[in-house]
Design a protein around this motif. Structure first.
Motif, PDB file in Angstrom:
ATOM      1  N   TRP A 147       0.839  -1.194   0.000  1.00  0.00           N
ATOM      2  CA  TRP A 147       0.000   0.000   0.000  1.00  0.00           C
ATOM      3  C   TRP A 147       0.875   1.245   0.000  1.00  0.00           C
ATOM      4  N   GLN A 148       0.269   2.322  -0.556  1.00  0.00           N
ATOM      5  CA  GLN A 148       0.957   3.614  -0.557  1.00  0.00           C
ATOM      6  C   GLN A 148       0.285   4.519   0.458  1.00  0.00           C
ATOM      7  N   ARG A 149       1.085   5.030   1.395  1.00  0.00           N
ATOM      8  CA  ARG A 149       0.543   5.870   2.449  1.00  0.00           C
ATOM      9  C   ARG A 149       0.254   7.280   1.922  1.00  0.00           C
ATOM     10  N   LYS A 150      -0.423   8.047   2.770  1.00  0.00           N
ATOM     11  CA  LYS A 150      -0.779   9.411   2.408  1.00  0.00           C
ATOM     12  C   LYS A 150       0.465  10.257   2.155  1.00  0.00           C
ATOM     13  N   ASP A 151       1.543  10.002   2.897  1.00  0.00           N
ATOM     14  CA  ASP A 151       2.758  10.808   2.738  1.00  0.00           C
ATOM     15  C   ASP A 151       3.636  10.310   1.588  1.00  0.00           C
ATOM     16  N   GLY A 152       3.179   9.342   0.830  1.00  0.00           N
ATOM     17  CA  GLY A 152       3.925   8.846  -0.322  1.00  0.00           C
ATOM     18  C   GLY A 152       4.783   7.635  -0.029  1.00  0.00           C
ATOM     19  N   SER A 153       5.019   7.315   1.271  1.00  0.00           N
ATOM     20  CA  SER A 153       5.810   6.132   1.596  1.00  0.00           C
ATOM     21  C   SER A 153       4.983   4.879   1.355  1.00  0.00           C
ATOM     22  N   THR A 154       5.661   3.738   1.351  1.00  0.00           N
ATOM     23  CA  THR A 154       4.976   2.473   1.080  1.00  0.00           C
ATOM     24  C   THR A 154       4.988   1.586   2.321  1.00  0.00           C
ATOM     25  N   CYS A 155       4.089   0.654   2.364  1.00  0.00           N
ATOM     26  CA  CYS A 155       3.962  -0.256   3.504  1.00  0.00           C
ATOM     27  C   CYS A 155       3.535  -1.621   2.991  1.00  0.00           C
ATOM     28  N   PRO A 156       4.351  -2.669   3.185  1.00  0.00           N
ATOM     29  CA  PRO A 156       3.934  -4.015   2.799  1.00  0.00           C
ATOM     30  C   PRO A 156       2.861  -4.508   3.768  1.00  0.00           C
ATOM     31  N   VAL A 157       1.818  -5.106   3.234  1.00  0.00           N
ATOM     32  CA  VAL A 157       0.740  -5.618   4.080  1.00  0.00           C
ATOM     33  C   VAL A 157       0.388  -7.029   3.643  1.00  0.00           C
ATOM     34  N   GLU A 158      -0.227  -7.758   4.563  1.00  0.00           N
ATOM     35  CA  GLU A 158      -0.751  -9.079   4.288  1.00  0.00           C
ATOM     36  C   GLU A 158      -2.244  -9.062   4.620  1.00  0.00           C
ATOM     37  N   MET A 159      -3.066  -9.592   3.679  1.00  0.00           N
ATOM     38  CA  MET A 159      -4.511  -9.532   3.861  1.00  0.00           C
ATOM     39  C   MET A 159      -5.118 -10.924   3.785  1.00  0.00           C
ATOM     40  N   ASN A 160      -6.123 -11.122   4.617  1.00  0.00           N
ATOM     41  CA  ASN A 160      -7.016 -12.268   4.512  1.00  0.00           C
ATOM     42  C   ASN A 160      -8.375 -11.716   4.074  1.00  0.00           C
ATOM     43  N   ILE A 161      -8.792 -12.055   2.850  1.00  0.00           N
ATOM     44  CA  ILE A 161      -9.970 -11.437   2.236  1.00  0.00           C
ATOM     45  C   ILE A 161     -11.104 -12.454   2.202  1.00  0.00           C
ATOM     46  N   SER A 162     -12.278 -12.008   2.631  1.00  0.00           N
ATOM     47  CA  SER A 162     -13.477 -12.851   2.600  1.00  0.00           C
ATOM     48  C   SER A 162     -14.634 -12.070   1.975  1.00  0.00           C
ATOM     49  N   THR A 163     -15.573 -12.817   1.330  1.00  0.00           N
ATOM     50  CA  THR A 163     -16.753 -12.166   0.746  1.00  0.00           C
ATOM     51  C   THR A 163     -17.843 -12.032   1.779  1.00  0.00           C
ATOM     52  N   LEU A 164     -18.689 -11.004   1.577  1.00  0.00           N
ATOM     53  CA  LEU A 164     -19.878 -10.809   2.395  1.00  0.00           C
ATOM     54  C   LEU A 164     -21.094 -11.118   1.520  1.00  0.00           C
ATOM     55  N   LYS A 165     -22.030 -11.901   2.007  1.00  0.00           N
ATOM     56  CA  LYS A 165     -23.208 -12.276   1.228  1.00  0.00           C
ATOM     57  C   LYS A 165     -24.476 -11.861   1.956  1.00  0.00           C
ATOM     58  N   ASP A 166     -25.506 -11.527   1.129  1.00  0.00           N
ATOM     59  CA  ASP A 166     -26.781 -11.178   1.743  1.00  0.00           C
ATOM     60  C   ASP A 166     -27.569 -12.447   2.038  1.00  0.00           C
ATOM     61  N   SER A 167     -28.810 -12.280   2.453  1.00  0.00           N
ATOM     62  CA  SER A 167     -29.623 -13.428   2.871  1.00  0.00           C
ATOM     63  C   SER A 167     -29.941 -14.360   1.714  1.00  0.00           C
TER      64      SER A 167
END
Length: 894
Positions: free
Chosen positions: A222-242
């Protein structure tokens, strides 16, 4: 945490791994232990190879269930802690738990798939806080519980709608990016990533998420507001309706900057590993199951070239370069290691005149499936150590067989070694002595100044020699002559002390018995003179008392006469003190004394025992001090002078005793044995008697040697003089000419002058109004001491019977403020009376008075609870001060 293979191959990693002292282990995907380092085994109490194949989770203590966890398999702990340490508790083999931090990392195969994990453990100090412990306490889940979790969790949470637009973020996300929540809402989540990074809008990623409903451990930048970068790790899940339709997504985001930095550092360390192994002094190599070389470092190549002239390379078979004996030795070690045994052995390499002792450590090398594929060898040169050990064995043999006790302590005085002689002498076994402080054999008979002098000497690097009274295991005491020397390392720092101790109990007892016999012999000779002097003193007392009665009307004459009576009494007191001092038993009591005063007192006592045909002349030209025992100094002068008088008994003569001060330079000190240059007091005892025959002159200091007739001497006089001089660090010489006389010369080290306290005349005696119970069986003393105390203002109840005194006190213990009691009384002694009084009233101050008794010492008085001891005769001034001090201050017995 990605982990790329270390030095040259995974097999080599395994080889290194088995030699680590840190607590490190590896597990496969099912969580079963593949390898454990010696440090790991030591931490949990297991032997090498004992834990291979077991689930790591079996070692983890489950706080919720209260027993070792067995259900959590796989890489649960590592998946939980893949970016920073986790705080867990491990179960030791004996059952107790060990709090540790766990840092994990993964090994990848060629396709990037995780094949196994490596864990590094570090013990937690009890004061350390836990780090991301998986055993967290349960919280009450109220209506706002999920909302609180959302806002307070350390991981970022980002929620999007079905189009990928951000609709919610928590504080952790704003902290990572530097944007406020309002600035992020409405943005597309893909805009947060750098342009060249894969995003959540990539078709392959979206397909994966829609198909499986989640995507784990997705890394991007990700790119921060000040222009620096930050490595991140994500666990992504979907959201479903009824209806099951995807309505959005939620991403759990973790800042992995520290992890990435650690991975980079790890890669750098891996790059340095090969150089480290190549440049170590140890010889390292690994071979396969057929003894073909897999890897070897530069020192190993040099070792074989030096001893066998062979240039080894990877792929060569070690067995091809060994003779038959080495071949069999190698094959046995190799096969045992392949079977899982860790071997530590010592070997000797010899080729012609070349010789080297080495220590070899072997470990099996295993692949990812736990199959043994080779052996690693770590070889260390221990030639110097072996030679030092051989020297130590020779030295230890000599020490073990020595007749003297030898004790070695560390710099703090804790015993690390005792020899068999110490065990025989003290009765303590080695097991009982080692680990104890050397003071555990102290008798308690030496004061603090004695040990301060010893410690000052040895801690400054000097050698201390002296006499100890020590205590055996059975409680009995023994005398020993000791020499204590410091042991220093190559930096000059004191690391140990060595004490060489010789049991001299029998010699000391014999010396004390003979010394006492000599004293009694001298006392017998002095008896006539003492009686003469004492009769003169009594005559003076009687005469001045009669004059006082006769002149009672003349006040001026009465005062003068009474002063003369007092002076005569003081002379009698001083004479008794001299007799008691000269005849007392006990060990040495060294203190700075004026030798001139001792010489003058000795001559006064001597005059009464020597015939009037012998002229005595004593001259003291120095008033300096020596560190000495006053009794032994008196005995020294008495023995030398009585010997001189014996040599002049027939014709009479002149006895001259002279005391001077001398400064010996180096050349002058060489004329005497065992003394150093410096300031000394020189005593000469000269007579003009018969002299000593030259043929026996060198034997006169031998014990039991005498030229006197039977019954006239023990033959110990000069031997004791010689011993006294040596004990005081001095020297003695004799010069004699038959028919003309003999001269003895004694040198004793002078000590620095100690400023004497200025004598202060107390004009006004301390007084008081307290109530005193005074007890003494002598009527005259009751009358005189009661009068003394009453003139000082005290209220005195005087008793002549200790039993009557106890009855009075028992009737009303609060009636009195202090008790003064004589020691030697019928029925109850002073000690016994004090015990009974203190049993009734423990805070009652008690003063004990005594004339002379072996039973009365300050230590014994203090044990009973007596506050002070006063010696008779008691002066009014001394009694006033002692009573006031005891009443005003709880001073100990003195």
């Amino acid at each position: 945490m990605n982990y790329v293979g270390a030095w040259q191959s995974k097999d080599t990693i395994e080889s290194m791994f088995n030699s680590l002292t840190d607590a490190v282990f590896s597990v496969d995907q099912s969580g079963r232990l593949l390898s454990t380092s010696p440090g790991f085994n030591s931490m949990l109490g297991y032997c090498m190879g004992e834990m291979q194949g077991r689930l790591f989770s079996e070692m983890v203590y489950c706080v919720e269930q209260g027993n070792p966890a067995t259900a959590s398999g796989g890489m649960h702990w590592f998946l939980h802690s893949n970016d920073k340490p986790v705080c867990i508790e491990l179960v030791h083999k004996d059952g107790h738990t060990i709090p540790v931090t766990l840092q994990s990392m993964f090994l990848l195969d060629d396709s990037g798939r995780r094949t196994e994990a490596i864990g590094i453990l570090e013990k937690l100090h009890p004061s350390q806080s836990s780090i991301d412990s998986p055993h967290q306490p349960q919280y009450d889940q109220g209506p706002d519980f999920l909302e609180n979790v959302f806002h307070t969790t350390g991981d970022g949470i980002l929620v999007t709608d079905a189009c990928g637009m951000i609709i919610r973020v928590n504080a952790a996300v704003t902290k990572i990016l530097g944007f406020s929540e309002s600035e992020l809402l409405g943005k597309n989540a893909s805009s947060l990533a750098l342009r060249n990074q894969a995003t959540a809008t990539d078709p392959s990623l979206i397909d994966r998420i829609y198909k499986d409903g989640f995507f784990e451990n997705y890394e991007t930048t990700w790119q921060r507001k000040d222009g620096s970068t930050c490595p991140v790790e994500m666990n992504i899940s979907t959201l479903k309706d009824s209806r099951g339709t995807v309505s959005g997504g939620v991403a759990i985001v973790r800042d992995i900057s520290e992890r990435k930095a650690a991975e980079a550092a790890l890669r750098r360390s891996e790059a340095n590993l090969s150089s480290l192994v190549d440049n170590t002094k140890d010889f390292i190599c690994s071979v396969d199951t057929e003894s073909r070389i897999l890897t070897l470092n530069r020192p190993f190549r040099a070792l074989y070239k030096h001893f066998f002239g062979v240039e080894l390379e990877a792929g060569m078979n070690m067995l091809d370069y060994m003779d038959d004996r080495q071949h069999d030795y190698w094959r046995d070690t190799h096969l045992r290691t392949l079977q899982g045994e860790h071997i530590l052995l010592e070997q000797r390499f010899r080729q012609g005149d070349k010789e080297m002792f080495v220590e070899t450590s072997t470990n099996p090398i295993r692949d990812a499936d736990g199959k043994t594929i080779g052996v690693s060898y770590f070889i260390r040169d221990i030639t110097e150590r072996k030679r030092a050990e051989e020297e130590r064995v020779r030295l230890q043999t000599a020490i073990e067989q020595a007749d003297e006790s030898i004790v070695i302590t560390d710099s703090d005085g804790m015993i690390v070694y005792v020899n068999p002689s110490f065990v025989r002498t003290t009765g303590y076994s080695r097991k009982e002595a080692i680990g104890q402080h050397i003071s555990f054999i102290r008798s308690g008979r030496h004061d603090k100044a004695f040990f301060d002098d010893m410690l000052d000497t040895i801690t400054s690097g000097g050698v201390w020699k002296g006499h100890f009274l020590s205590k055996k295991k059975d409680g009995t005491y023994y005398d020993e002559e000791s020499t204590i020397s410091p042991v220093k390392n190559n930096k000059g720092e004191i690391t140990h002390y060595v004490a060489l101790m010789r049991d001299v109990t029998q010699e000391f007892v014999l010396e004390q018995q003979l010394r006492q016999a000599q004293k009694m012999e001298a006392i017998g000779k002095l008896a006539g003179g003492i009686a003469h002097d004492f009769n003169n003193i009594l005559s003076a007392i009687i005469g001045f008392t009669e004059m006082t009665l006769y002149n009672c009307d003349n006040v001026q004459d009465v005062r003068g006469n009474m002063n003369q009576v007092l002076k005569a009494a003081e002379r009698a007191e001083e004479l008794v003190k001299q007799i008691l001092t000269f005849s007392r038993r006990g060990g040495e009591h060294k203190k700075p004394i004026r030798l001139s005063a001792v010489m003058n007192d000795s001559m006064k006592l001597l005059r009464a025992t020597i015939p009037s045909t012998i002229e005595i002349r004593h001259i003291a030209e120095s008033d300096a001090r020596v560190l000495a025992d006053i009794t032994q100094m008196q005995q020294l002068y008495m023995n030398l002078c009585t010997n001189a008088a014996y040599a002049m008994r027939e014709k009479g003569g002149k006895l001259e005793v002279r005391l001077t001060e001398v400064l010996l330079d180096y050349e002058e000190s060489m004329h005497y044995k065992d003394i150093q240059p410096g300031h000394y007091l020189k005593s000469t005892v000269r007579d003009n008697g018969t002299g000593i025959p030259l043929d026996i002159l060198d034997r006169i200091f031998d014990p039991f040697f005498t030229t006197k007739d039977v019954g006239e001497g023990t033959g110990m006089g000069l031997a004791m003089v010689h011993g006294i001089v040596k004990q005081h660090g001095g020297a003695i010489t004799v010069a004699s000419t038959p028919g003309l006389g003999t001269t003895f010369t004694i040198l004793l080290p002078r000590v620095e002058e100690v400023p004497e306290e200025e004598t202060r005349i107390i004009e006004t005696l301390p007084t008081g109004t307290e109530r005193i119970l005074f007890v003494d069986d002598e009527a005259l003393l009751v009358q005189s001491n009661s009068s003394m105390l009453e003139t000082l203002g005290y209220q005195v109840t005087a008793m002549k019977s200790s039993l009557d005194a106890l009855a009075v006190f028992r009737g009303d213990p609060s009636r009195f403020d202090i008790v003064i009691s004589d020691q030697t009384m019928p029925n109850l002694t002073g000690f016994e009376l004090a015990r009974e009084i203190l049993r009734l009233r423990p805070d009652m101050p008690v003063i004990l008075s005594t004339g002379y008794s072996d039973q009365v010492t300050p230590e014994k008085a203090q044990e009973v609870g007596i506050r002070a001891v006063v010696m008779k005769p008691v002066r009014r001034r001394d009694l006033a001060q002692k009573v006031r001090n005891v009443l005003d201050h709880s001073i100990p017995a003195d």
